[in-house]
Design a protein around this motif. Sequence first.
Motif, PDB file in Angstrom:
ATOM      1  N   SER A   1      -4.239   2.159   4.193  1.00 26.92           N
ATOM      2  CA  SER A   1      -5.241   2.194   3.128  1.00 26.92           C
ATOM      3  C   SER A   1      -5.787   3.603   2.936  1.00 26.92           C
ATOM      4  O   SER A   1      -6.106   4.013   1.814  1.00 26.92           O
ATOM      5  CB  SER A   1      -6.381   1.219   3.440  1.00 26.92           C
TER       6      SER A   1
ATOM      7  N   VAL B   1     -10.813   3.155  -2.393  1.00 23.14           N
ATOM      8  CA  VAL B   1     -10.187   3.266  -1.079  1.00 23.14           C
ATOM      9  C   VAL B   1     -10.950   4.190  -0.139  1.00 23.14           C
ATOM     10  O   VAL B   1     -10.496   4.436   0.986  1.00 23.14           O
ATOM     11  CB  VAL B   1      -8.721   3.748  -1.211  1.00 23.14           C
TER      12      VAL B   1
ATOM     13  N   CYS C   1      -5.680   7.030  -0.684  1.00 18.66           N
ATOM     14  CA  CYS C   1      -6.601   8.062  -1.174  1.00 18.66           C
ATOM     15  C   CYS C   1      -5.961   9.446  -1.105  1.00 18.66           C
ATOM     16  O   CYS C   1      -6.109  10.260  -2.028  1.00 18.66           O
ATOM     17  CB  CYS C   1      -7.895   8.019  -0.358  1.00 18.66           C
TER      18      CYS C   1
ATOM     19  N   SER D   1      -3.590  -2.246  -7.045  1.00 11.54           N
ATOM     20  CA  SER D   1      -4.519  -2.058  -5.923  1.00 11.54           C
ATOM     21  C   SER D   1      -5.516  -3.204  -5.829  1.00 11.54           C
ATOM     22  O   SER D   1      -5.825  -3.691  -4.731  1.00 11.54           O
ATOM     23  CB  SER D   1      -5.262  -0.726  -6.073  1.00 11.54           C
TER      24      SER D   1
ATOM     25  N   LEU E   1       0.833  -1.209   0.000  1.00 13.56           N
ATOM     26  CA  LEU E   1       0.000   0.000   0.000  1.00 13.56           C
ATOM     27  C   LEU E   1       0.864   1.254   0.000  1.00 13.56           C
ATOM     28  O   LEU E   1       0.533   2.250  -0.656  1.00 13.56           O
ATOM     29  CB  LEU E   1      -0.925  -0.004   1.216  1.00 13.56           C
TER      30      LEU E   1
END
Length: 426
Positions: free
Chosen positions: A342, A372, A346, A267, A219
Amino acid sequence: MDIFEKKQTNLKKIEPNKHLQNCLSIIYYMGLWPGQVKHTYLYNLYTIFSLVFFLGILIISEIAYIIVNWEDVEIIMAGLTLLMTNCTYAAKVIYIVCRHERIKDLIDITNSKMFCRDNVKYERIITYYTWQGIFHHIAYQTFGGVTIVCWGCTPIIQILSGTSKQLPTQGWYPYNVTLTPAFEITSLYQFVVGLLSCINNVAIDTLVTGLVITTCCQLTLLSCNISSMNCTVEEEIISSNNAGAEKFVQKDSDELYDDLKLCIKHSIMIFDFLKQIQNMFGIIIFLQLLVNCIIICLIAFNISQMKDYVPSELFGMLTYMCCMTYQIFIYCWHGNELYFHSISVCLSAYANNWWNNSKNFKRALLIIMTRVQCPLILTVGNIMELSLENFVLVCICAYVRYDILFLIKLMYIFRFYARHTPFLPF
Protein backbone atom coordinates in the motif's frame (compact mmCIF):
# COMPACT_ATOMS: atom_id res chain seq x y z
CA MET A 1 15.23 -6.17 -14.93
CA ASP A 2 12.78 -6.09 -11.95
CA ILE A 3 11.98 -8.86 -9.48
CA PHE A 4 9.08 -10.15 -11.58
CA GLU A 5 11.21 -10.49 -14.72
CA LYS A 6 13.83 -12.40 -12.72
CA LYS A 7 11.22 -14.74 -11.26
CA GLN A 8 9.47 -15.18 -14.59
CA THR A 9 12.43 -17.13 -15.97
CA ASN A 10 11.79 -19.85 -13.37
CA LEU A 11 8.00 -19.70 -13.09
CA LYS A 12 5.68 -21.55 -15.42
CA LYS A 13 2.72 -19.68 -16.87
CA ILE A 14 -0.36 -20.30 -14.77
CA GLU A 15 -3.99 -19.26 -14.74
CA PRO A 16 -4.67 -16.11 -12.67
CA ASN A 17 -5.98 -16.78 -9.13
CA LYS A 18 -5.22 -20.48 -9.51
CA HIS A 19 -4.27 -20.58 -5.83
CA LEU A 20 -7.83 -19.55 -4.90
CA GLN A 21 -9.35 -22.12 -7.26
CA ASN A 22 -7.26 -24.91 -5.70
CA CYS A 23 -8.49 -23.99 -2.20
CA LEU A 24 -12.11 -23.80 -3.32
CA SER A 25 -11.83 -27.19 -5.05
CA ILE A 26 -10.63 -28.84 -1.83
CA ILE A 27 -13.38 -27.16 0.20
CA TYR A 28 -15.94 -28.22 -2.40
CA TYR A 29 -14.94 -31.90 -2.30
CA MET A 30 -15.07 -31.79 1.49
CA GLY A 31 -18.74 -30.80 1.24
CA LEU A 32 -18.43 -27.16 2.35
CA TRP A 33 -18.82 -25.24 -0.91
CA PRO A 34 -22.08 -25.88 -2.83
CA GLY A 35 -21.06 -23.74 -5.78
CA GLN A 36 -23.18 -24.50 -8.82
CA VAL A 37 -24.15 -28.08 -7.90
CA LYS A 38 -27.24 -29.45 -9.63
CA HIS A 39 -28.52 -31.58 -6.77
CA THR A 40 -28.44 -29.21 -3.79
CA TYR A 41 -30.38 -31.59 -1.55
CA LEU A 42 -27.88 -34.41 -2.01
CA TYR A 43 -24.94 -32.06 -1.51
CA ASN A 44 -26.47 -30.78 1.75
CA LEU A 45 -26.74 -34.38 2.97
CA TYR A 46 -23.10 -34.88 2.05
CA THR A 47 -22.23 -31.71 4.01
CA ILE A 48 -24.00 -33.05 7.12
CA PHE A 49 -22.23 -36.40 6.75
CA SER A 50 -18.89 -34.64 6.37
CA LEU A 51 -19.43 -32.54 9.50
CA VAL A 52 -20.43 -35.57 11.58
CA PHE A 53 -17.79 -37.97 10.22
CA PHE A 54 -14.81 -35.60 10.14
CA LEU A 55 -15.59 -33.43 13.16
CA GLY A 56 -18.46 -34.60 15.34
CA ILE A 57 -17.21 -38.08 16.26
CA LEU A 58 -13.62 -36.91 16.76
CA ILE A 59 -14.46 -33.93 18.98
CA ILE A 60 -16.92 -35.92 21.11
CA SER A 61 -14.35 -38.70 21.66
CA GLU A 62 -11.70 -36.15 22.68
CA ILE A 63 -14.04 -34.38 25.12
CA ALA A 64 -15.07 -37.73 26.64
CA TYR A 65 -11.40 -38.73 26.94
CA ILE A 66 -10.62 -35.58 28.95
CA ILE A 67 -13.65 -36.07 31.19
CA VAL A 68 -12.78 -39.72 31.90
CA ASN A 69 -9.16 -38.81 32.78
CA TRP A 70 -9.93 -35.57 34.59
CA GLU A 71 -7.55 -36.32 37.48
CA ASP A 72 -4.49 -36.78 35.27
CA VAL A 73 -2.94 -33.43 34.33
CA GLU A 74 -0.64 -34.85 31.65
CA ILE A 75 -3.50 -36.58 29.86
CA ILE A 76 -5.61 -33.41 30.04
CA MET A 77 -2.80 -31.34 28.54
CA ALA A 78 -2.25 -33.90 25.76
CA GLY A 79 -5.98 -34.09 25.02
CA LEU A 80 -6.47 -30.32 25.02
CA THR A 81 -3.86 -29.89 22.28
CA LEU A 82 -5.84 -31.71 19.60
CA LEU A 83 -9.22 -30.72 21.04
CA MET A 84 -8.44 -27.01 20.68
CA THR A 85 -7.15 -27.57 17.14
CA ASN A 86 -10.27 -29.48 16.11
CA CYS A 87 -12.63 -27.01 17.80
CA THR A 88 -11.00 -24.10 15.99
CA TYR A 89 -11.19 -26.05 12.74
CA ALA A 90 -14.89 -26.76 13.41
CA ALA A 91 -15.50 -23.04 14.00
CA LYS A 92 -13.87 -22.21 10.65
CA VAL A 93 -15.89 -24.91 8.87
CA ILE A 94 -19.17 -23.61 10.28
CA TYR A 95 -18.09 -20.08 9.41
CA ILE A 96 -17.38 -21.06 5.80
CA VAL A 97 -20.76 -22.79 5.48
CA CYS A 98 -22.71 -19.90 7.03
CA ARG A 99 -20.83 -17.16 5.10
CA HIS A 100 -20.78 -19.02 1.81
CA GLU A 101 -22.59 -16.30 -0.16
CA ARG A 102 -20.41 -13.46 1.14
CA ILE A 103 -17.23 -15.39 0.38
CA LYS A 104 -18.55 -16.13 -3.10
CA ASP A 105 -19.02 -12.38 -3.61
CA LEU A 106 -15.34 -11.86 -2.76
CA ILE A 107 -14.31 -14.52 -5.27
CA ASP A 108 -16.49 -12.82 -7.90
CA ILE A 109 -14.64 -9.55 -7.25
CA THR A 110 -11.30 -11.25 -7.98
CA ASN A 111 -12.75 -12.30 -11.36
CA SER A 112 -14.36 -8.93 -12.07
CA LYS A 113 -13.53 -6.79 -15.10
CA MET A 114 -11.66 -4.21 -13.03
CA PHE A 115 -9.39 -6.78 -11.37
CA CYS A 116 -8.77 -8.69 -14.61
CA ARG A 117 -8.31 -5.82 -17.05
CA ASP A 118 -4.49 -6.02 -16.93
CA ASN A 119 -4.08 -9.80 -16.91
CA VAL A 120 -2.41 -9.83 -20.32
CA LYS A 121 -0.38 -6.64 -19.88
CA TYR A 122 1.09 -7.67 -16.52
CA GLU A 123 1.04 -11.42 -16.93
CA ARG A 124 4.47 -11.89 -15.29
CA ILE A 125 3.34 -10.03 -12.15
CA ILE A 126 0.11 -12.01 -11.80
CA THR A 127 2.02 -15.26 -12.37
CA TYR A 128 4.47 -14.33 -9.61
CA TYR A 129 1.74 -13.71 -7.02
CA THR A 130 -0.26 -16.78 -8.05
CA TRP A 131 2.77 -19.03 -7.59
CA GLN A 132 3.47 -17.32 -4.26
CA GLY A 133 0.05 -18.38 -3.01
CA ILE A 134 0.61 -21.94 -4.25
CA PHE A 135 4.03 -22.07 -2.58
CA HIS A 136 2.62 -21.10 0.82
CA HIS A 137 -0.13 -23.68 0.39
CA ILE A 138 2.37 -26.45 -0.39
CA ALA A 139 4.70 -25.50 2.48
CA TYR A 140 1.85 -25.34 4.98
CA GLN A 141 0.35 -28.57 3.68
CA THR A 142 3.73 -30.31 3.98
CA PHE A 143 4.04 -29.53 7.68
CA GLY A 144 0.53 -30.79 8.36
CA GLY A 145 0.89 -33.88 6.16
CA VAL A 146 4.18 -34.96 7.76
CA THR A 147 2.60 -34.56 11.21
CA ILE A 148 -0.37 -36.78 10.34
CA VAL A 149 1.82 -39.42 8.68
CA CYS A 150 4.12 -39.56 11.72
CA TRP A 151 1.17 -40.02 14.06
CA GLY A 152 -0.30 -42.61 11.72
CA CYS A 153 2.92 -44.63 11.88
CA THR A 154 2.91 -44.67 15.69
CA PRO A 155 0.52 -47.68 16.05
CA ILE A 156 2.56 -49.68 13.52
CA ILE A 157 5.82 -48.95 15.34
CA GLN A 158 4.24 -49.85 18.68
CA ILE A 159 3.02 -53.20 17.33
CA LEU A 160 6.37 -54.05 15.71
CA SER A 161 8.25 -53.21 18.89
CA GLY A 162 5.94 -55.43 20.95
CA THR A 163 4.78 -52.68 23.31
CA SER A 164 1.20 -51.79 24.21
CA LYS A 165 -1.11 -50.72 21.41
CA GLN A 166 -1.51 -46.97 21.03
CA LEU A 167 -3.88 -45.03 18.77
CA PRO A 168 -2.51 -42.23 16.55
CA THR A 169 -4.40 -39.68 18.69
CA GLN A 170 -5.97 -40.01 22.11
CA GLY A 171 -9.73 -40.43 22.39
CA TRP A 172 -12.44 -42.31 24.28
CA TYR A 173 -14.58 -44.86 22.45
CA PRO A 174 -17.40 -47.05 23.84
CA TYR A 175 -15.48 -50.25 23.09
CA ASN A 176 -12.12 -51.81 23.83
CA VAL A 177 -9.73 -50.27 21.30
CA THR A 178 -6.90 -52.67 22.19
CA LEU A 179 -8.66 -55.66 20.64
CA THR A 180 -8.49 -56.70 17.00
CA PRO A 181 -10.01 -55.54 14.64
CA ALA A 182 -11.32 -52.57 16.69
CA PHE A 183 -7.80 -51.19 17.11
CA GLU A 184 -6.97 -51.35 13.41
CA ILE A 185 -10.29 -49.83 12.31
CA THR A 186 -10.08 -47.00 14.85
CA SER A 187 -6.46 -46.25 13.93
CA LEU A 188 -7.32 -46.16 10.23
CA TYR A 189 -10.31 -43.92 10.94
CA GLN A 190 -8.19 -41.45 12.93
CA PHE A 191 -5.51 -41.38 10.24
CA VAL A 192 -7.95 -40.81 7.35
CA VAL A 193 -9.97 -38.20 9.24
CA GLY A 194 -6.83 -36.45 10.44
CA LEU A 195 -5.32 -36.31 6.95
CA LEU A 196 -8.48 -35.07 5.22
CA SER A 197 -9.19 -32.56 7.99
CA CYS A 198 -5.63 -31.28 7.72
CA ILE A 199 -5.96 -30.82 3.95
CA ASN A 200 -9.25 -28.96 4.35
CA ASN A 201 -8.01 -26.84 7.25
CA VAL A 202 -4.98 -25.73 5.23
CA ALA A 203 -7.26 -24.94 2.27
CA ILE A 204 -9.44 -22.67 4.43
CA ASP A 205 -6.42 -20.82 5.85
CA THR A 206 -4.75 -20.39 2.47
CA LEU A 207 -8.05 -19.24 0.98
CA VAL A 208 -7.99 -16.28 3.37
CA THR A 209 -4.31 -15.55 2.81
CA GLY A 210 -4.85 -16.09 -0.92
CA LEU A 211 -7.37 -13.26 -0.93
CA VAL A 212 -4.77 -11.05 0.77
CA ILE A 213 -2.22 -12.09 -1.89
CA THR A 214 -4.72 -11.05 -4.55
CA THR A 215 -5.03 -7.67 -2.82
CA CYS A 216 -1.23 -7.26 -2.86
CA CYS A 217 -1.18 -8.22 -6.54
CA GLN A 218 -3.82 -5.62 -7.39
CA LEU A 219 -1.90 -2.96 -5.45
CA THR A 220 1.20 -3.82 -7.49
CA LEU A 221 -0.77 -3.54 -10.75
CA LEU A 222 -2.17 -0.21 -9.57
CA SER A 223 1.34 1.05 -8.81
CA CYS A 224 2.60 -0.04 -12.24
CA ASN A 225 -0.30 1.68 -14.00
CA ILE A 226 0.23 4.94 -12.12
CA SER A 227 4.01 4.98 -12.57
CA SER A 228 3.72 4.31 -16.32
CA MET A 229 1.48 7.33 -17.02
CA ASN A 230 4.06 9.52 -18.72
CA CYS A 231 3.30 12.41 -21.00
CA THR A 232 5.24 11.70 -24.21
CA VAL A 233 4.55 14.89 -26.15
CA GLU A 234 6.84 17.38 -24.42
CA GLU A 235 9.19 17.56 -27.43
CA GLU A 236 6.29 18.22 -29.82
CA ILE A 237 5.29 21.25 -27.75
CA ILE A 238 8.80 22.67 -27.93
CA SER A 239 9.46 21.96 -31.60
CA SER A 240 6.07 22.85 -33.12
CA ASN A 241 3.99 25.59 -31.55
CA ASN A 242 0.85 25.22 -33.66
CA ALA A 243 -2.82 24.34 -33.26
CA GLY A 244 -2.34 20.74 -34.45
CA ALA A 245 0.30 20.04 -31.84
CA GLU A 246 -1.80 21.60 -29.07
CA LYS A 247 -4.76 19.45 -30.12
CA PHE A 248 -2.56 16.34 -30.02
CA VAL A 249 -1.27 17.30 -26.57
CA GLN A 250 -4.80 17.86 -25.30
CA LYS A 251 -5.90 14.45 -26.61
CA ASP A 252 -2.94 12.74 -24.92
CA SER A 253 -3.67 14.53 -21.62
CA ASP A 254 -7.33 13.54 -21.76
CA GLU A 255 -6.40 9.89 -22.31
CA LEU A 256 -4.03 9.94 -19.37
CA TYR A 257 -6.67 11.59 -17.21
CA ASP A 258 -9.23 8.92 -18.17
CA ASP A 259 -6.71 6.20 -17.34
CA LEU A 260 -6.05 7.81 -13.97
CA LYS A 261 -9.77 7.94 -13.22
CA LEU A 262 -9.85 4.18 -13.81
CA CYS A 263 -6.95 3.84 -11.38
CA ILE A 264 -8.94 5.79 -8.77
CA LYS A 265 -11.90 3.44 -9.24
CA HIS A 266 -9.51 0.51 -9.05
CA SER A 267 -7.99 1.79 -5.79
CA ILE A 268 -11.43 2.30 -4.22
CA MET A 269 -12.38 -1.23 -5.22
CA ILE A 270 -9.16 -2.62 -3.68
CA PHE A 271 -9.72 -0.78 -0.40
CA ASP A 272 -13.30 -1.99 -0.22
CA PHE A 273 -12.18 -5.53 -1.07
CA LEU A 274 -9.72 -5.56 1.83
CA LYS A 275 -12.30 -4.08 4.18
CA GLN A 276 -14.64 -6.96 3.36
CA ILE A 277 -11.87 -9.48 4.03
CA GLN A 278 -11.18 -7.91 7.41
CA ASN A 279 -14.85 -7.72 8.40
CA MET A 280 -15.50 -11.28 7.30
CA PHE A 281 -12.42 -13.11 8.59
CA GLY A 282 -11.02 -10.81 11.29
CA ILE A 283 -12.63 -12.56 14.26
CA ILE A 284 -11.85 -16.08 13.06
CA ILE A 285 -8.19 -15.17 12.34
CA PHE A 286 -7.84 -13.65 15.81
CA LEU A 287 -9.32 -16.79 17.36
CA GLN A 288 -6.91 -18.93 15.33
CA LEU A 289 -3.87 -16.93 16.45
CA LEU A 290 -4.96 -17.02 20.09
CA VAL A 291 -5.56 -20.77 20.04
CA ASN A 292 -2.28 -21.43 18.22
CA CYS A 293 -0.43 -19.46 20.86
CA ILE A 294 -1.84 -21.80 23.53
CA ILE A 295 -1.33 -24.93 21.42
CA ILE A 296 2.37 -24.21 20.86
CA CYS A 297 3.04 -24.06 24.59
CA LEU A 298 0.89 -27.16 25.17
CA ILE A 299 2.95 -29.09 22.62
CA ALA A 300 6.17 -27.97 24.28
CA PHE A 301 4.77 -29.05 27.63
CA ASN A 302 3.72 -32.45 26.28
CA ILE A 303 7.17 -33.03 24.77
CA SER A 304 8.83 -32.19 28.08
CA GLN A 305 6.61 -34.74 29.85
CA MET A 306 7.25 -37.64 27.44
CA LYS A 307 8.74 -40.69 29.14
CA ASP A 308 9.04 -43.09 26.20
CA TYR A 309 10.40 -41.25 23.18
CA VAL A 310 8.89 -42.95 20.13
CA PRO A 311 10.71 -41.36 17.13
CA SER A 312 7.60 -41.02 14.97
CA GLU A 313 5.53 -39.55 17.80
CA LEU A 314 8.26 -37.11 18.85
CA PHE A 315 8.91 -36.00 15.26
CA GLY A 316 5.17 -35.65 14.74
CA MET A 317 4.91 -33.35 17.77
CA LEU A 318 7.79 -31.22 16.51
CA THR A 319 6.32 -30.88 13.01
CA TYR A 320 2.94 -30.15 14.62
CA MET A 321 4.54 -27.26 16.49
CA CYS A 322 6.12 -26.07 13.22
CA CYS A 323 2.72 -26.33 11.54
CA MET A 324 1.04 -24.19 14.21
CA THR A 325 3.88 -21.65 14.04
CA TYR A 326 3.70 -21.51 10.25
CA GLN A 327 -0.05 -21.01 10.47
CA ILE A 328 0.57 -17.84 12.49
CA PHE A 329 3.40 -16.85 10.18
CA ILE A 330 1.46 -16.90 6.91
CA TYR A 331 -1.21 -14.57 8.31
CA CYS A 332 1.35 -12.13 9.74
CA TRP A 333 3.57 -12.33 6.64
CA HIS A 334 0.78 -11.42 4.25
CA GLY A 335 -0.47 -8.67 6.57
CA ASN A 336 3.06 -7.26 6.58
CA GLU A 337 3.29 -7.49 2.78
CA LEU A 338 -0.03 -5.70 2.44
CA TYR A 339 1.31 -2.77 4.44
CA PHE A 340 4.37 -2.30 2.22
CA HIS A 341 2.40 -2.78 -1.01
CA SER A 342 0.00 0.00 0.00
CA ILE A 343 2.93 2.34 0.65
CA SER A 344 4.36 1.61 -2.80
CA VAL A 345 1.21 3.03 -4.41
CA CYS A 346 1.99 6.47 -3.00
CA LEU A 347 5.62 6.26 -4.14
CA SER A 348 4.59 5.24 -7.65
CA ALA A 349 2.93 8.63 -8.12
CA TYR A 350 6.41 10.20 -8.21
CA ALA A 351 7.60 7.81 -10.94
CA ASN A 352 5.62 9.45 -13.77
CA ASN A 353 6.26 12.91 -15.19
CA TRP A 354 3.18 14.40 -13.56
CA TRP A 355 4.55 17.93 -13.96
CA ASN A 356 3.92 17.75 -17.74
CA ASN A 357 0.28 16.69 -17.34
CA SER A 358 -2.89 18.69 -17.00
CA LYS A 359 -4.30 20.18 -13.79
CA ASN A 360 -7.10 17.62 -13.74
CA PHE A 361 -4.53 14.84 -13.85
CA LYS A 362 -2.57 16.38 -10.96
CA ARG A 363 -5.71 16.77 -8.84
CA ALA A 364 -6.73 13.15 -9.49
CA LEU A 365 -3.22 12.00 -8.62
CA LEU A 366 -3.45 13.91 -5.34
CA ILE A 367 -6.66 12.04 -4.51
CA ILE A 368 -4.86 8.70 -4.72
CA MET A 369 -1.82 9.96 -2.83
CA THR A 370 -3.97 11.40 -0.05
CA ARG A 371 -5.88 8.15 0.31
CA VAL A 372 -2.81 5.93 0.53
CA GLN A 373 -1.10 8.21 3.04
CA CYS A 374 -2.86 5.96 5.56
CA PRO A 375 -1.39 2.50 4.73
CA LEU A 376 -3.58 -0.56 4.52
CA ILE A 377 -3.26 -2.55 7.74
CA LEU A 378 -5.08 -5.81 8.29
CA THR A 379 -6.48 -5.80 11.85
CA VAL A 380 -8.02 -8.94 13.35
CA GLY A 381 -10.59 -8.78 16.10
CA ASN A 382 -10.12 -4.99 16.26
CA ILE A 383 -7.20 -5.79 18.58
CA MET A 384 -4.17 -7.04 16.71
CA GLU A 385 -2.44 -5.93 13.53
CA LEU A 386 -1.01 -8.64 11.30
CA SER A 387 2.69 -7.95 10.93
CA LEU A 388 6.02 -9.73 11.36
CA GLU A 389 6.62 -7.74 14.54
CA ASN A 390 3.45 -9.11 16.09
CA PHE A 391 4.38 -12.59 14.85
CA VAL A 392 7.50 -12.43 17.01
CA LEU A 393 5.44 -11.18 19.96
CA VAL A 394 2.95 -14.06 19.56
CA CYS A 395 5.79 -16.61 19.54
CA ILE A 396 7.29 -15.05 22.65
CA CYS A 397 3.89 -15.10 24.32
CA ALA A 398 3.53 -18.80 23.53
CA TYR A 399 6.75 -19.70 25.31
CA VAL A 400 5.86 -17.48 28.28
CA ARG A 401 2.60 -19.38 28.60
CA TYR A 402 4.57 -22.60 28.53
CA ASP A 403 6.48 -21.42 31.60
CA ILE A 404 3.16 -20.74 33.33
CA LEU A 405 1.89 -24.24 32.49
CA PHE A 406 5.10 -25.70 33.81
CA LEU A 407 4.50 -23.91 37.12
CA ILE A 408 0.97 -25.31 37.20
CA LYS A 409 2.43 -28.78 36.67
CA LEU A 410 4.78 -28.27 39.62
CA MET A 411 1.85 -27.11 41.73
CA TYR A 412 -0.09 -30.31 41.01
CA ILE A 413 2.96 -32.43 41.85
CA PHE A 414 3.42 -30.54 45.11
CA ARG A 415 -0.25 -31.07 45.96
CA PHE A 416 0.03 -34.79 45.28
CA TYR A 417 3.02 -35.27 47.55
CA ALA A 418 1.51 -33.01 50.21
CA ARG A 419 -1.59 -35.22 50.44
CA HIS A 420 0.48 -38.40 50.74
CA THR A 421 3.08 -37.09 53.20
CA PRO A 422 1.81 -37.22 56.81
CA PHE A 423 4.22 -34.71 58.36
CA LEU A 424 3.32 -31.84 55.98
CA PRO A 425 0.54 -29.57 57.35
CA PHE A 426 -1.79 -29.75 54.31
